[in-house]
Design a protein around this motif. Sequence first.
Motif, PDB file in Angstrom:
ATOM      1  N   ILE A  58       0.786  -1.253   0.201  1.00  0.00           N
ATOM      2  CA  ILE A  58      -0.220  -0.167   0.100  1.00  0.00           C
ATOM      3  C   ILE A  58       1.232   1.563  -0.302  1.00  0.00           C
ATOM      4  CG2 ILE A  58      -1.779   1.091   1.162  1.00  0.00           C
ATOM      5  CD1 ILE A  58      -2.828  -1.217   2.250  1.00  0.00           C
ATOM      6  N   GLU A  59       1.320   1.854  -0.957  1.00  0.00           N
ATOM      7  CA  GLU A  59       2.308   3.367  -1.350  1.00  0.00           C
ATOM      8  C   GLU A  59       0.973   4.072  -0.162  1.00  0.00           C
ATOM      9  OE1 GLU A  59       0.225   5.359  -4.493  1.00  0.00           O
ATOM     10  OE2 GLU A  59       2.568   6.725  -4.836  1.00  0.00           O
ATOM     11  N   ILE A  60       2.085   4.687   0.562  1.00  0.00           N
ATOM     12  CA  ILE A  60       1.421   6.053   1.156  1.00  0.00           C
ATOM     13  C   ILE A  60       1.622   7.062   0.161  1.00  0.00           C
ATOM     14  CG2 ILE A  60       1.733   7.130   3.520  1.00  0.00           C
ATOM     15  CD1 ILE A  60       2.213   5.086   4.763  1.00  0.00           C
ATOM     16  N   VAL A  61       1.090   8.395  -0.295  1.00  0.00           N
ATOM     17  CA  VAL A  61       1.514   9.238  -1.088  1.00  0.00           C
ATOM     18  C   VAL A  61       1.865  10.618  -0.216  1.00  0.00           C
ATOM     19  CG1 VAL A  61       0.013   8.852  -2.914  1.00  0.00           C
ATOM     20  CG2 VAL A  61      -0.732   9.899  -1.125  1.00  0.00           C
ATOM     21  N   THR A  62       1.210  10.677   0.922  1.00  0.00           N
ATOM     22  CA  THR A  62       2.218  11.785   2.189  1.00  0.00           C
ATOM     23  C   THR A  62       2.013  11.356   3.233  1.00  0.00           C
ATOM     24  OG1 THR A  62       1.922  14.167   2.347  1.00  0.00           O
ATOM     25  CG2 THR A  62       0.113  13.265   1.693  1.00  0.00           C
ATOM     26  N   ARG A  63       2.689  11.858   4.480  1.00  0.00           N
ATOM     27  CA  ARG A  63       2.430  11.589   6.048  1.00  0.00           C
ATOM     28  C   ARG A  63       2.703  13.266   6.441  1.00  0.00           C
ATOM     29  NH1 ARG A  63       5.787   8.751   9.611  1.00  0.00           N
ATOM     30  NH2 ARG A  63       6.155   9.587  11.938  1.00  0.00           N
ATOM     31  N   GLN A  64       1.682  13.799   6.355  1.00  0.00           N
ATOM     32  CA  GLN A  64       1.386  15.606   7.134  1.00  0.00           C
ATOM     33  C   GLN A  64       1.539  15.082   8.887  1.00  0.00           C
ATOM     34  OE1 GLN A  64       1.693  17.680   5.234  1.00  0.00           O
ATOM     35  NE2 GLN A  64       2.275  16.708   3.024  1.00  0.00           N
ATOM     36  N   SER A  65       2.288  16.000   9.312  1.00  0.00           N
ATOM     37  CA  SER A  65       1.894  16.036  10.716  1.00  0.00           C
ATOM     38  C   SER A  65       1.472  17.349  11.026  1.00  0.00           C
ATOM     39  CB  SER A  65       3.483  15.235  11.333  1.00  0.00           C
ATOM     40  OG  SER A  65       3.749  16.543  11.603  1.00  0.00           O
ATOM     41  N   PHE A  66       1.622  17.808  12.105  1.00  0.00           N
ATOM     42  CA  PHE A  66       0.650  19.468  12.885  1.00  0.00           C
ATOM     43  C   PHE A  66       1.206  19.209  14.260  1.00  0.00           C
ATOM     44  CE2 PHE A  66      -3.735  18.643  14.388  1.00  0.00           C
ATOM     45  CZ  PHE A  66      -3.166  17.592  13.927  1.00  0.00           C
ATOM     46  N   LEU A  67       1.781  20.127  15.384  1.00  0.00           N
ATOM     47  CA  LEU A  67       1.197  20.345  16.528  1.00  0.00           C
ATOM     48  C   LEU A  67       0.527  20.500  16.701  1.00  0.00           C
ATOM     49  CD1 LEU A  67       4.429  19.760  17.501  1.00  0.00           C
ATOM     50  CD2 LEU A  67       4.686  22.540  17.966  1.00  0.00           C
ATOM     51  N   SER A  68      -0.443  21.449  16.170  1.00  0.00           N
ATOM     52  CA  SER A  68      -1.694  22.048  16.817  1.00  0.00           C
ATOM     53  C   SER A  68      -2.448  22.936  15.871  1.00  0.00           C
ATOM     54  CB  SER A  68      -1.905  23.118  18.242  1.00  0.00           C
ATOM     55  OG  SER A  68      -0.917  24.099  17.724  1.00  0.00           O
ATOM     56  N   ASP A  69      -1.826  23.504  15.193  1.00  0.00           N
ATOM     57  CA  ASP A  69      -2.804  23.909  14.256  1.00  0.00           C
ATOM     58  C   ASP A  69      -2.856  22.864  12.445  1.00  0.00           C
ATOM     59  OD1 ASP A  69      -2.516  27.342  11.577  1.00  0.00           O
ATOM     60  OD2 ASP A  69      -4.315  24.872  11.977  1.00  0.00           O
ATOM     61  N   PRO A  70      -3.635  22.667  12.049  1.00  0.00           N
ATOM     62  CA  PRO A  70      -3.468  21.104  11.119  1.00  0.00           C
ATOM     63  C   PRO A  70      -3.756  22.358   9.690  1.00  0.00           C
ATOM     64  CG  PRO A  70      -5.706  21.458  12.518  1.00  0.00           C
ATOM     65  CD  PRO A  70      -4.922  22.308  12.791  1.00  0.00           C
ATOM     66  N   ASN A  71      -3.789  23.396  10.064  1.00  0.00           N
ATOM     67  CA  ASN A  71      -3.997  23.932   8.353  1.00  0.00           C
ATOM     68  C   ASN A  71      -3.699  23.524   7.234  1.00  0.00           C
ATOM     69  OD1 ASN A  71      -5.378  25.521   6.465  1.00  0.00           O
ATOM     70  ND2 ASN A  71      -5.442  27.923   7.774  1.00  0.00           N
ATOM     71  N   ASP A  72      -2.024  23.662   7.527  1.00  0.00           N
ATOM     72  CA  ASP A  72      -1.080  23.447   5.894  1.00  0.00           C
ATOM     73  C   ASP A  72      -1.135  22.266   6.169  1.00  0.00           C
ATOM     74  OD1 ASP A  72       1.625  26.215   7.831  1.00  0.00           O
ATOM     75  OD2 ASP A  72      -0.725  25.968   6.408  1.00  0.00           O
ATOM     76  N   ALA A  73      -1.315  21.229   6.644  1.00  0.00           N
ATOM     77  CA  ALA A  73      -1.330  19.450   6.176  1.00  0.00           C
ATOM     78  C   ALA A  73      -2.315  19.446   5.204  1.00  0.00           C
ATOM     79  CB  ALA A  73      -0.660  19.012   7.874  1.00  0.00           C
ATOM     80  N   VAL A  74      -3.224  19.825   6.198  1.00  0.00           N
ATOM     81  CA  VAL A  74      -4.563  19.577   5.704  1.00  0.00           C
ATOM     82  C   VAL A  74      -4.245  20.327   4.029  1.00  0.00           C
ATOM     83  CG1 VAL A  74      -7.447  19.704   5.388  1.00  0.00           C
ATOM     84  CG2 VAL A  74      -6.033  19.030   7.850  1.00  0.00           C
ATOM     85  N   ARG A  75      -3.569  21.474   3.725  1.00  0.00           N
ATOM     86  CA  ARG A  75      -4.132  22.034   2.801  1.00  0.00           C
ATOM     87  C   ARG A  75      -3.241  21.205   1.789  1.00  0.00           C
ATOM     88  NH1 ARG A  75      -1.419  26.507   3.220  1.00  0.00           N
ATOM     89  NH2 ARG A  75      -3.638  27.126   3.861  1.00  0.00           N
ATOM     90  N   ASN A  76      -2.206  20.541   2.073  1.00  0.00           N
ATOM     91  CA  ASN A  76      -0.918  19.513   1.725  1.00  0.00           C
ATOM     92  C   ASN A  76      -1.620  18.663   1.088  1.00  0.00           C
ATOM     93  OD1 ASN A  76       0.711  21.675   1.450  1.00  0.00           O
ATOM     94  ND2 ASN A  76       2.027  20.594   3.130  1.00  0.00           N
TER      95      ASN A  76
END
Length: 431
Positions: free
Chosen positions: A173-191
Amino acid sequence: RPDNDLHIGGIFPMEGEGGWQGGQACKPAAELALADVNERSDLLSGFKLLLHSNDSKCEPGLGASVMYNLLYNPPQKLLLLAGCSTVCTTVAEAAKMWNLMVLCYGASSPALSDRARFPTLFRTHPSATVHNPTRIKLMQKFGWSRIAILQQAEEVFISTVEDLEAHCKKSGIEIVTRQSFLSDPNDAVRNLRRQDARVIVGLFYVVAARRVLCEVYKHRLYGKSHVWFFIGWYEDNWFETNLEREGIDCTVEQMREAAEGHLTTEALMWNQNANQTTISGMTSEDFRSRLNDALKEAGYDIDGERFPEGYQEAPLAYDAVWAVALAFNKTMEKLEKSGLSLKNFTYTNKKIADDIYEAINSTSFLGVSGLVAFSSQGDRIALTQIEQLSNNHYVKLGYYDTQADNLTWLDREQWVGGKVPPDRTVIVNEL
Ligand SMILES: CC1(C)CO[C@@H](CC(=O)O)CN1
């Protein structure tokens, strides 16, 4: 003190700011189990099991000092019960110096599955990695081999994702992206939107989950073309509460719209077969009503505001005491053959400690939390449950037994677009 008492220490997170105050329901549950095992004439042959406990507030430092006081104040303790991953990490790392077993009823951190660091640790609470084989099984069932991961930067989620990545690699199973955030998920969700993520595994605490869901709404990463895996142990209405207080700038309707259709996985902590008699003679529903009475006695209001934390995990604490009683019983029988008993245990007696270790390691009984057995790392072997949010309430979709690789599926899933969302953009060639 009469010399037919066997003493164990209990470290319960009762109050405190951060972390999990699960001792509120787990301590009463452990005390119920103590009463039950001491009732049994066929257990511990005339000895009584006594629990000496204190509050750790789910703080490792306070947990360490509680442990120190339990060990250096008579009577001698034979074993320690503990809750909270942070406290169990500290207590279990030190306990080996006193040849003490540690039984954790409330610790989910994958880092604890490490016999090198924690040679005497066992836990009736499954590791957070128990969700991963279930997630993989669902991906295979629905034909998803291209996924994304969104996680909060917390130790428990970081090590869970590492385990998930290993499972994905093994399963192609390919993981196209792994995004992490500290407390504000805005950028991660946009990515996630930028990478055209369609099947996303989300790992975060419930406050962060509300912030993620509102961002998901804003970036339109929901509906018929997206599938989210959330953690299943949030409160049932988690996506529509505390919005004002936490500054979530989505309405309840928007949150519901974004949440519709998501899947959850969680470890089963209450034996599913509600009328199956367990080792204590109770069914899990009998246990629930006795626990409710004990909690009311302790001043909690299980129908109202003062609901105790750790209610979900209470069977794990109840069964932890049974696991101790059964292991001590097995050890006593073995020691009697050489004219010894657990009263001969001292903090420097490795021989008896090894006997207790062997006895716990070979645990296998039906408790109110289901079959109680441990892996070679001391991890609880547990079933997982899969649910889906449909019209604002969670519907049970099935159960997964990882050991047997057996998925029990109830065929209740509903998809927003009427069919299983694909894991990537599908190009339809006009014929
Ligand atoms: C399912 C949950 C809430 C996970 O965290 C556990 C506490 C901890 O791991 O510190 C308690 N049970």
